[in-house]
Design a protein around this motif. Structure first.
Motif, PDB file in Angstrom:
ATOM      1  N   MET A  97       0.848  -1.198   0.000  1.00  0.00           N
ATOM      2  CA  MET A  97       0.000   0.000   0.000  1.00  0.00           C
ATOM      3  C   MET A  97       0.881   1.245   0.000  1.00  0.00           C
ATOM      4  SD  MET A  97      -3.351  -0.821   2.350  1.00  0.00           S
ATOM      5  CE  MET A  97      -2.787  -2.039   3.518  1.00  0.00           C
ATOM      6  N   LEU A  98       1.908   1.249   0.852  1.00  0.00           N
ATOM      7  CA  LEU A  98       2.832   2.390   0.891  1.00  0.00           C
ATOM      8  C   LEU A  98       3.624   2.503  -0.405  1.00  0.00           C
ATOM      9  CD1 LEU A  98       4.164   2.040   4.545  1.00  0.00           C
ATOM     10  CD2 LEU A  98       2.726   3.879   3.646  1.00  0.00           C
ATOM     11  N   THR A 119       2.856   1.491  -3.439  1.00  0.00           N
ATOM     12  CA  THR A 119       2.017   1.935  -4.562  1.00  0.00           C
ATOM     13  C   THR A 119       1.832   3.446  -4.521  1.00  0.00           C
ATOM     14  OG1 THR A 119       0.878  -0.191  -4.627  1.00  0.00           O
ATOM     15  CG2 THR A 119      -0.251   1.676  -5.645  1.00  0.00           C
ATOM     16  N   VAL A 120       1.496   3.968  -3.353  1.00  0.00           N
ATOM     17  CA  VAL A 120       1.327   5.417  -3.211  1.00  0.00           C
ATOM     18  C   VAL A 120       2.660   6.127  -3.463  1.00  0.00           C
ATOM     19  CG1 VAL A 120       0.800   7.270  -1.563  1.00  0.00           C
ATOM     20  CG2 VAL A 120      -0.656   5.250  -1.688  1.00  0.00           C
ATOM     21  N   GLY A 121       3.739   5.561  -2.933  1.00  0.00           N
ATOM     22  CA  GLY A 121       5.069   6.159  -3.125  1.00  0.00           C
ATOM     23  C   GLY A 121       5.494   6.201  -4.584  1.00  0.00           C
ATOM     24  N   TRP A 122       5.238   5.118  -5.301  1.00  0.00           N
ATOM     25  CA  TRP A 122       5.615   5.070  -6.720  1.00  0.00           C
ATOM     26  C   TRP A 122       4.845   6.128  -7.507  1.00  0.00           C
ATOM     27  CZ3 TRP A 122       8.664   0.892  -8.929  1.00  0.00           C
ATOM     28  CH2 TRP A 122       8.885   1.041 -10.297  1.00  0.00           C
ATOM     29  N   ILE A 123       3.536   6.191  -7.275  1.00  0.00           N
ATOM     30  CA  ILE A 123       2.705   7.162  -7.996  1.00  0.00           C
ATOM     31  C   ILE A 123       3.110   8.591  -7.622  1.00  0.00           C
ATOM     32  CG2 ILE A 123       0.337   8.028  -8.249  1.00  0.00           C
ATOM     33  CD1 ILE A 123      -0.567   5.049  -7.970  1.00  0.00           C
ATOM     34  N   ALA A 124       3.379   8.839  -6.344  1.00  0.00           N
ATOM     35  CA  ALA A 124       3.786  10.175  -5.903  1.00  0.00           C
ATOM     36  C   ALA A 124       5.099  10.575  -6.560  1.00  0.00           C
ATOM     37  CB  ALA A 124       3.916  10.214  -4.383  1.00  0.00           C
ATOM     38  N   SER A 176       4.668  11.328 -10.106  1.00  0.00           N
ATOM     39  CA  SER A 176       3.916  12.578 -10.266  1.00  0.00           C
ATOM     40  C   SER A 176       4.759  13.808  -9.957  1.00  0.00           C
ATOM     41  CB  SER A 176       2.678  12.556  -9.366  1.00  0.00           C
ATOM     42  OG  SER A 176       1.834  11.494  -9.749  1.00  0.00           O
ATOM     43  N   ASN A 183      -7.649  -4.416   0.954  1.00  0.00           N
ATOM     44  CA  ASN A 183      -6.884  -3.368   0.281  1.00  0.00           C
ATOM     45  C   ASN A 183      -5.411  -3.759   0.160  1.00  0.00           C
ATOM     46  OD1 ASN A 183      -8.950  -1.530  -0.303  1.00  0.00           O
ATOM     47  ND2 ASN A 183      -8.929  -0.756   1.783  1.00  0.00           N
ATOM     48  N   ALA A 198      -3.344  -4.006  -3.196  1.00  0.00           N
ATOM     49  CA  ALA A 198      -2.086  -3.266  -3.344  1.00  0.00           C
ATOM     50  C   ALA A 198      -0.942  -4.178  -3.786  1.00  0.00           C
ATOM     51  CB  ALA A 198      -1.729  -2.567  -2.035  1.00  0.00           C
ATOM     52  N   TRP A 244       4.119   6.683 -14.368  1.00  0.00           N
ATOM     53  CA  TRP A 244       2.705   6.509 -14.148  1.00  0.00           C
ATOM     54  C   TRP A 244       1.973   7.717 -14.717  1.00  0.00           C
ATOM     55  CZ3 TRP A 244      -1.095   9.134 -11.431  1.00  0.00           C
ATOM     56  CH2 TRP A 244      -2.270   8.428 -11.200  1.00  0.00           C
TER      57      TRP A 244
END
Length: 191
Positions: free
Chosen positions: A71-72, A74-79, A82, A166, A170, A188
């Motif tokens: 979960m962390l 996935t958010v980290g990669w997208i952030a 971005s 979740n 993830a 991404w």
């Protein structure tokens, strides 16, 4: 006496011909009985029957840990893709795919690895002692965050179920993100 024997034989026959309980998650598989009493167990999700060979406590510990990490991640990669970066020149102009090797070259990974090792040692100690019931601990509990769980037992169970589901999502998402990023060699959302 003969009536009792006849009833016993009838009961055994009924048990033998009774339909097996099927998994709600995978209705073509038998329900894994060892999941009874575990949050999410009512859905019977154990497609590889891992809990037949390993204790559910260990499996749940691993599932929660890997789910939380993904979960962390996935958010980290997208952030990162971005544009979100740590301050410092070494963190700028580095793609998410190149980040690991660039941070190795910069010498940043050794302290990170040491920090992760400390957390893993603590987690291993908790897992072993919780499994052997030397401490009162549920699988995946690091004794932080329980105060934010709902006080109502049913709502708490639903929150725990959401975390597991979740986390499973993830794990798939992060695998897909890594694969897509390498195959397309782009950031991404890989368009």
């Amino acid at each position: 006496a003969g009536t009792r024997v006849a009833r016993s034989a009838t009961a055994l026959h009924a048990e033998a011909t009774e339909e097996p309980r099927m998994s709600a998650a995978l209705p073509y598989l038998k329900y894994p009985e060892q999941l009874d009493g575990w949050v999410g167990g009512e859905k019977g999700f154990d497609p590889m029957n891992i809990t037949m060979a390993l204790p559910v406590y260990w499996c749940r510990e691993a599932e929660l840990k890997h789910g939380r990490v993904c979960m962390l991640a996935t958010v980290g990669w997208i952030a990162t893709d971005s544009g979100l970066r740590f301050a410092g020149d070494m963190f700028q102009n580095v793609s998410t795919i190149e980040a690991h090797n660039k941070m190795l070259e910069a010498g940043v990974m050794a302290p990170l690895l040491a920090g992760v090792a400390v957390v893993e040692l603590y987690g291993g100690w908790l897992t072993l002692n919780g499994f052997e019931e030397r401490i009162k601990r549920e699988a995946g509990d690091f004794f932080i965050g329980k105060q934010v769980l709902p006080k109502d037992p049913e709502q708490e169970r639903l929150m725990r179920l959401k975390e597991i589901e979740n986390g499973r999502l993830a794990m798939l998402a992060f695998s897909g993100i890594c694969t897509q990023a390498v195959l397309t060699n782009s950031a991404w959302p890989f368009l």
